[in-house]
Design a protein around this motif. Structure first.
Motif, PDB file in Angstrom:
ATOM      1  N   GLN A  10      -2.201  -6.189 -10.533  1.00  0.00           N
ATOM      2  CA  GLN A  10      -2.700  -5.763  -9.227  1.00  0.00           C
ATOM      3  C   GLN A  10      -2.043  -6.549  -8.105  1.00  0.00           C
ATOM      4  N   ASP A  11      -1.799  -7.835  -8.324  1.00  0.00           N
ATOM      5  CA  ASP A  11      -1.097  -8.638  -7.316  1.00  0.00           C
ATOM      6  C   ASP A  11       0.304  -8.090  -7.059  1.00  0.00           C
ATOM      7  N   ALA A  12       0.995  -7.674  -8.117  1.00  0.00           N
ATOM      8  CA  ALA A  12       2.334  -7.091  -7.958  1.00  0.00           C
ATOM      9  C   ALA A  12       2.253  -5.779  -7.176  1.00  0.00           C
ATOM     10  N   ALA A  13       1.270  -4.946  -7.498  1.00  0.00           N
ATOM     11  CA  ALA A  13       1.101  -3.682  -6.766  1.00  0.00           C
ATOM     12  C   ALA A  13       0.757  -3.947  -5.302  1.00  0.00           C
ATOM     13  N   ASN A  14      -0.068  -4.947  -5.056  1.00  0.00           N
ATOM     14  CA  ASN A  14      -0.419  -5.300  -3.673  1.00  0.00           C
ATOM     15  C   ASN A  14       0.799  -5.776  -2.897  1.00  0.00           C
ATOM     16  N   ALA A  39       4.874  -4.729   1.320  1.00  0.00           N
ATOM     17  CA  ALA A  39       6.256  -4.495   1.749  1.00  0.00           C
ATOM     18  C   ALA A  39       6.383  -3.112   2.382  1.00  0.00           C
ATOM     19  N   ARG A  40       5.771  -2.113   1.768  1.00  0.00           N
ATOM     20  CA  ARG A  40       5.817  -0.753   2.315  1.00  0.00           C
ATOM     21  C   ARG A  40       5.094  -0.700   3.667  1.00  0.00           C
ATOM     22  N   ASN A  41       3.962  -1.390   3.775  1.00  0.00           N
ATOM     23  CA  ASN A  41       3.232  -1.418   5.041  1.00  0.00           C
ATOM     24  C   ASN A  41       4.057  -2.081   6.141  1.00  0.00           C
ATOM     25  N   ALA A  42       4.767  -3.145   5.800  1.00  0.00           N
ATOM     26  CA  ALA A  42       5.613  -3.814   6.789  1.00  0.00           C
ATOM     27  C   ALA A  42       6.723  -2.878   7.250  1.00  0.00           C
ATOM     28  N   GLN A  43       7.295  -2.131   6.314  1.00  0.00           N
ATOM     29  CA  GLN A  43       8.353  -1.180   6.669  1.00  0.00           C
ATOM     30  C   GLN A  43       7.793  -0.091   7.585  1.00  0.00           C
TER      31      GLN A  43
END
Length: 89
Positions: A39-43, A48-52
């Motif tokens: 879950q930490d990896a998915a988060n 990263a996607r949210n920052a983009q």
């Protein structure tokens, strides 16, 4: 006195068995830690996607250049009195 000691040892053994083999035992703890790492990896990927997306949103809010580029490339729009020429190689 011996029976009391036997009963206490039996209770201790039952508690230890529950710790090692029970529903909330060590095996479940290991499984939960593995799920937590996944879950930490998915988060992290979501962050990263949210920052983009945040950067793209900022560009859209602050500059018309990105809007113009998207309109030209994705929608094929041109400005008035402009001729669209596409070169193929």
């Amino acid at each position: 006195m011996k029976t009391l000691a036997v009963i206490l040892v039996a209770f201790l053994a039952a508690i230890q068995a529950q710790l090692w083999l029970g529903k909330g035992g060590l095996a479940r703890g290991v499984q939960l830690r593995a799920e937590l790492r996944a879950q930490d990896a998915a988060n992290e990927q979501a962050r990263a996607r949210n920052a983009q997306l945040q950067a793209e949103l900022l560009d859209l809010k602050e500059g018309l250049e990105m809007v113009e580029e998207k309109a030209r490339l994705e929608l094929g729009m041109v400005k008035p009195d402009e001729i669209f020429v596409q070169l193929r190689r």
